[in-house]
Design a protein around this motif. Structure first.
Motif, short mmCIF file in Angstrom:
data_model
loop_
_atom_site.label_atom_id
_atom_site.label_comp_id
_atom_site.label_asym_id
_atom_site.label_seq_id
_atom_site.Cartn_x
_atom_site.Cartn_y
_atom_site.Cartn_z
N ASN A 197 36.62 29.62 37.32
CA ASN A 197 37.56 28.52 37.10
C ASN A 197 38.74 29.11 36.36
O ASN A 197 38.55 29.70 35.30
N ILE A 242 39.77 29.60 42.46
CA ILE A 242 40.47 30.75 43.05
C ILE A 242 39.88 31.02 44.42
O ILE A 242 38.66 31.18 44.56
N PHE A 289 41.31 24.18 38.36
CA PHE A 289 41.74 25.30 39.20
C PHE A 289 40.55 26.13 39.68
O PHE A 289 39.69 26.52 38.89
N ILE A 337 43.19 30.55 36.65
CA ILE A 337 44.43 30.81 37.40
C ILE A 337 44.71 32.32 37.42
O ILE A 337 44.01 33.10 36.79
N GLN A 378 42.26 31.83 31.83
CA GLN A 378 41.93 30.43 31.54
C GLN A 378 41.88 30.34 30.01
O GLN A 378 40.82 30.32 29.41
N PRO A 385 44.72 35.08 39.60
CA PRO A 385 43.79 36.14 39.97
C PRO A 385 44.49 37.49 40.12
O PRO A 385 45.65 37.55 40.56
N TRP A 433 41.15 37.09 35.77
CA TRP A 433 41.84 35.80 35.86
C TRP A 433 42.07 35.25 34.46
O TRP A 433 41.55 35.81 33.47
N PRO A 452 45.18 30.83 43.26
CA PRO A 452 44.60 29.71 42.52
C PRO A 452 45.18 28.40 43.04
O PRO A 452 46.31 28.38 43.56
#
Ligand code: FUB
Length: 448
Positions: free
Chosen positions: A158, A135, A133, A160, A178, A162, A176, A119
């Motif tokens: 969108n 990835i 953010f 962070i 978020q 991963p 991920w 990310p």
């Protein structure tokens, strides 16, 4: 000739061997968010790389600062090789190279290619006008790289942290974070989504969740996350029978950091028959928890598949050679009173710690020392004792056979004392270092 010299020097700088079996496992730089993978019979760790914030008025001094990634590998979980930088914020088309936002990554192998997911803050807004953010994926032919970053971040994602999981049927999934944890199927090319992202239900609604890591064992899918149940993160897990859920919260893998590190971040591997948990804390930077360090401890399952809580240790895992400098401040056990540790140098904490034995009878135990096959003749101890002291080195346990009695001279300077060993030993044993009399500080112990 001059060029050869430069080439050799730069190769030496890129790949460096570091030999530490103890926690933290990376001891010359900060490291965080470890994703461990077993590739070609070796363990590879892909952590993020915390650095002290460079002087730049646009960067927050109290926040994460991460400009690139390194990869590390080991065959014995004791000797680690740093293969150097694999991806940098300055070399990815879509990344804002002033953002220092290269957060928790992952890497997975598919058909002989290695896909590194990371990310970072985007330098351009997407079709919906969103920056934030993204990835990205960088691809290599070998786990060590070189990795070639894709031109664009993965479309439709969108967030962070991963994490990629490939199921037995070959379907790959991307997870991920978020706020919530999301999942989507990946196409075979591993760089595009094959399904609409879906938020995973039934995870805690209150308190931050991030850092998903999914693994499968005996048909159970374990979705693990750092979650703030109280004040700081702890590692929790949910189980299900499908990589996309539904999942049911099942327990805590590791409690909140005893060092008060606000974040934690986990990955799990089975290697040579043993399961391991990789995580981080802030051992080298106890006053600033955005400069973290990665650790490993063994992990065990109950018969019903639930995970036994892991207590963070100093000793970590792996066997330490008796002929290495044994850092007994990474002990596996200690007497109830009279022992402590302190930095050797509070400015450069990477110099490590010393063990302080304060009372007569105080001791520390260090497990799994490999005395090898050859007879070892003497023991070197680097120690300091203002009044002078005697250290007793025992095999296996506190009242086990005495290997040597080491006389530490009186003084305020460090001394390296050589003493003949009184019993010959081979094979793997615990070692106990006990204080016979006056307070003593010990840096390391080494047999030869
Ligand atoms: O390292 C930066 C962020 O802190 C990670 O992305 C999170 O998982 C947390 O560890």
């Amino acid at each position: 000739m001059k060029n050869n010299k430069i080439l050799i020097l730069s190769l030496l700088m890129i790949v460096s061997n570091i030999s530490f079996g103890q926690n933290p496992i990376v001891r010359n730089q900060f490291s965080a968010d470890p994703t461990a993978r077993v590739f070609n019979g070796k363990v590879y760790v892909f952590p993020s790389h915390d650095i002290p914030t460079p002087p730049n008025k646009n960067l927050r001094k109290d926040w994460f600062c991460m400009a690139d990634y390194h990869v590390f590998s080991s065959e014995n979980l004791t000797d680690w090789t740093d293969h150097g930088m694999i991806v940098s914020q300055n070399k990815v088309n879509w990344v804002d190279s002033f953002s220092y936002s290269m957060w928790a990554p992952d890497c997975i192998e598919r058909n002989g290619k290695y896909y590194f997911y990371f990310p970072a803050n985007k330098n351009i807004a997407d079709a919906n006008g969103r920056k934030g953010f993204g990835i990205g994926v960088a691809i290599a032919d070998k786990p060590e790289g070189p990795y070639i970053p894709q031109k664009d971040p993965i479309k439709g994602v969108n967030g962070i942290d991963p994490n990629v999981f490939i199921d037995k049927d070959g379907q790959a999934y991307l997870y991920w974070a978020q706020g919530n944890i999301s999942v989507a199927k990946l196409k075979d090319n591993m760089t595009e989504l094959a399904s609409e992202p879906q938020v995973i239900d039934n995870l805690p609604q209150k308190g931050l969740k991030e850092g998903p890591f999914l693994f499968e064992r005996k048909g159970i899918y374990y979705l693990t996350i750092p979650h703030v149940e109280n004040k700081i993160e702890r590692l929790e897990y949910a189980i299900g029978d499908n990589p996309m859920g539904p999942f049911k919260m099942a327990g805590v893998v590791m409690d909140e950091s005893p060092m008060n590190c606000w974040t934690n971040h986990q990955s799990f591997i089975q290697y040579k028959g043993q399961w391991y948990l990789f995580y981080h804390q802030d051992a080298y930077s106890p006053k600033f928890d955005k400069n973290r360090s990665i650790c490993i401890d063994s992990l065990f399952f109950n018969a019903d598949g639930t995970i036994r809580k892991v207590l963070p240790t100093l000793r970590g895992v792996g066997v330490t050679s008796a002929t290495a400098k044994i850092e007994i401040d990474r002990y596996s056990g200690k007497s109830q009173t009279g022992t402590s540790i302190a930095f050797l140098d509070s400015v450069n904490t990477f110099k490590g710690w010393k063990t302080i034995l304060n009372n007569k009878g105080a001791w520390v135990k260090y497990n799994s020392v490999d005395f090898g096959k050859k007879k070892l003749k003497s023991i070197l101890v680097k120690a300091l004792s203002e009044s002078g002291s005697i250290l007793q080195i025992h095999l296996d346990k506190v009242d086990g056979p005495m290997i040597a009695e080491v006389k530490v001279p009186k003084g305020t300077n460090w001394n390296t004392v050589e003493t003949k060993v009184s019993i010959q030993q081979t094979g793997i044993h615990n070692m106990v270092v006990a204080l016979k009399d006056s307070p003593t500080e010990i840096d390391w112990i080494q047999f030869q």
